[in-house]
Design a protein around this motif. Structure first.
Motif, PDB file in Angstrom:
ATOM      1  N   ALA A  86       0.837  -1.209   0.000  1.00 33.57           N
ATOM      2  CA  ALA A  86       0.000   0.000   0.000  1.00 33.57           C
ATOM      3  C   ALA A  86       0.871   1.258   0.000  1.00 33.57           C
ATOM      4  O   ALA A  86       0.574   2.232  -0.700  1.00 33.57           O
ATOM      5  CB  ALA A  86      -0.944  -0.005   1.202  1.00 33.57           C
ATOM      6  N   GLN A  87       1.961   1.236   0.759  1.00 30.71           N
ATOM      7  CA  GLN A  87       2.878   2.383   0.765  1.00 30.71           C
ATOM      8  C   GLN A  87       3.546   2.549  -0.594  1.00 30.71           C
ATOM      9  O   GLN A  87       3.728   3.675  -1.070  1.00 30.71           O
ATOM     10  CB  GLN A  87       3.919   2.224   1.875  1.00 30.71           C
ATOM     11  N   ASN A  88       3.902   1.450  -1.239  1.00 31.28           N
ATOM     12  CA  ASN A  88       4.493   1.525  -2.579  1.00 31.28           C
ATOM     13  C   ASN A  88       3.490   2.095  -3.582  1.00 31.28           C
ATOM     14  O   ASN A  88       3.860   2.891  -4.461  1.00 31.28           O
ATOM     15  CB  ASN A  88       4.979   0.146  -3.032  1.00 31.28           C
ATOM     16  N   ALA A  89       2.229   1.701  -3.448  1.00 25.20           N
ATOM     17  CA  ALA A  89       1.192   2.246  -4.331  1.00 25.20           C
ATOM     18  C   ALA A  89       1.030   3.747  -4.091  1.00 25.20           C
ATOM     19  O   ALA A  89       0.881   4.521  -5.049  1.00 25.20           O
ATOM     20  CB  ALA A  89      -0.130   1.518  -4.103  1.00 25.20           C
ATOM     21  N   ALA A  90       1.081   4.166  -2.836  1.00 26.60           N
ATOM     22  CA  ALA A  90       0.958   5.592  -2.514  1.00 26.60           C
ATOM     23  C   ALA A  90       2.120   6.386  -3.100  1.00 26.60           C
ATOM     24  O   ALA A  90       1.930   7.495  -3.627  1.00 26.60           O
ATOM     25  CB  ALA A  90       0.882   5.791  -0.996  1.00 26.60           C
ATOM     26  N   THR A  91       3.325   5.839  -3.035  1.00 26.59           N
ATOM     27  CA  THR A  91       4.495   6.501  -3.629  1.00 26.59           C
ATOM     28  C   THR A  91       4.317   6.634  -5.136  1.00 26.59           C
ATOM     29  O   THR A  91       4.606   7.684  -5.718  1.00 26.59           O
ATOM     30  CB  THR A  91       5.782   5.714  -3.300  1.00 26.59           C
ATOM     31  N   VAL A 134       4.597  13.388   6.613  1.00 28.09           N
ATOM     32  CA  VAL A 134       3.671  12.488   7.283  1.00 28.09           C
ATOM     33  C   VAL A 134       4.411  11.225   7.717  1.00 28.09           C
ATOM     34  O   VAL A 134       5.202  10.670   6.959  1.00 28.09           O
ATOM     35  CB  VAL A 134       2.507  12.126   6.330  1.00 28.09           C
ATOM     36  N   SER A 135       4.112  10.759   8.925  1.00 32.00           N
ATOM     37  CA  SER A 135       4.751   9.561   9.467  1.00 32.00           C
ATOM     38  C   SER A 135       4.196   8.306   8.820  1.00 32.00           C
ATOM     39  O   SER A 135       3.004   8.216   8.536  1.00 32.00           O
ATOM     40  CB  SER A 135       4.520   9.487  10.977  1.00 32.00           C
ATOM     41  N   LEU A 136       5.056   7.339   8.595  1.00 27.10           N
ATOM     42  CA  LEU A 136       4.648   6.024   8.100  1.00 27.10           C
ATOM     43  C   LEU A 136       4.655   4.985   9.219  1.00 27.10           C
ATOM     44  O   LEU A 136       4.445   3.800   8.975  1.00 27.10           O
ATOM     45  CB  LEU A 136       5.579   5.572   6.969  1.00 27.10           C
ATOM     46  N   ALA A 137       4.878   5.438  10.444  1.00 30.73           N
ATOM     47  CA  ALA A 137       4.938   4.519  11.583  1.00 30.73           C
ATOM     48  C   ALA A 137       3.549   3.973  11.889  1.00 30.73           C
ATOM     49  O   ALA A 137       2.547   4.660  11.709  1.00 30.73           O
ATOM     50  CB  ALA A 137       5.485   5.252  12.807  1.00 30.73           C
ATOM     51  N   PRO A 138       3.467   2.722  12.355  1.00 31.37           N
ATOM     52  CA  PRO A 138       2.169   2.149  12.741  1.00 31.37           C
ATOM     53  C   PRO A 138       1.544   2.940  13.898  1.00 31.37           C
ATOM     54  O   PRO A 138       2.246   3.690  14.591  1.00 31.37           O
ATOM     55  CB  PRO A 138       2.515   0.728  13.183  1.00 31.37           C
ATOM     56  N   PRO A 139       0.249   2.756  14.150  1.00 30.26           N
ATOM     57  CA  PRO A 139      -0.454   3.557  15.163  1.00 30.26           C
ATOM     58  C   PRO A 139       0.182   3.575  16.547  1.00 30.26           C
ATOM     59  O   PRO A 139       0.220   4.620  17.182  1.00 30.26           O
ATOM     60  CB  PRO A 139      -1.843   2.915  15.219  1.00 30.26           C
ATOM     61  N   ASP A 140       0.692   2.464  17.049  1.00 25.83           N
ATOM     62  CA  ASP A 140       1.231   2.430  18.412  1.00 25.83           C
ATOM     63  C   ASP A 140       2.754   2.499  18.477  1.00 25.83           C
ATOM     64  O   ASP A 140       3.330   2.232  19.532  1.00 25.83           O
ATOM     65  CB  ASP A 140       0.743   1.163  19.138  1.00 25.83           C
ATOM     66  N   ALA A 141       3.410   2.865  17.376  1.00 25.95           N
ATOM     67  CA  ALA A 141       4.873   2.944  17.367  1.00 25.95           C
ATOM     68  C   ALA A 141       5.339   4.083  18.283  1.00 25.95           C
ATOM     69  O   ALA A 141       4.697   5.122  18.367  1.00 25.95           O
ATOM     70  CB  ALA A 141       5.379   3.180  15.951  1.00 25.95           C
TER      71      ALA A 141
END
Length: 174
Positions: A86-91, A134-141
């Motif tokens: 999903a991150q690759n698609a967003a890029t 914008v952060s790409l870290a998971p919610p609880d990171a």
């Protein structure tokens, strides 16, 4: 210096008409770009193409596919691969959107700025701050939690710059 036989008022009117023409052309370009943008899709893959995610122009996932050998991965690896895809698609979508807007940005750079028409005036775009990354870290990171706690600073509105009576509620109808 003015051209012979042309007064300043005529030159100002001509510049204004050029500006109006430029703005109209810009509006048509924006409409065209918007029609193209709503049709954009982008796809990203991960885990040796075992996971593929497609998104629309707004970044909404519109399809998720797993290859036949997805069962070679653990659930944790699949979850990580879905996120990465999903991150690759967003890029990829950012790249496509930048390509689509490049001609519009080039065209808008030719439109005179307000400061060129009225010396000393501020241009609106000069006042807009750059957006933070914008952060790409998971919610609880830990990095996300630390950033959220820094952003969640509230001012006591009862005490911010005005005198407030400390006697409490005085309306007897309560």
């Amino acid at each position: 210096m003015s051209e012979p036989g042309v007064n300043d008022e005529e030159m100002s009117a001509a510049r204004l008409m050029d500006l109006v023409d430029s703005v109209q052309a810009g509006m048509k370009s924006i409409e065209n770009m918007q029609r193209q943008w709503v049709l954009l899709t982008a796809t990203g893959s991960a885990a040796n193409k075992r996971v593929t995610v497609s998104i629309n122009a707004e970044g909404t996932v519109i399809e998720t596919r797993f290859s036949d050998d997805i069962d070679d991965l653990s659930y944790a690896e699949i979850a990580k691969a879905v996120t990465e895809a999903a991150q690759n698609a967003a890029t990829e979508m950012q790249r496509k959107t930048a390509g689509l807007t490049a001609s519009l940005q080039e065209q808008s750079s030719r439109i005179p700025k307000l400061s060129e028409l009225a010396p000393g005036a501020l241009d609106v775009l000069d006042l807009v701050p750059a957006a933070p990354q914008v952060s790409l870290a998971p919610p609880d990171a830990p990095e996300r939690l630390a950033a959220e706690s820094e952003a969640m600073v509230f001012v006591d509105t009862e005490q911010s710059g005005r005198s407030v009576s400390q006697s409490g509620v005085t309306d007897s109808s309560w």
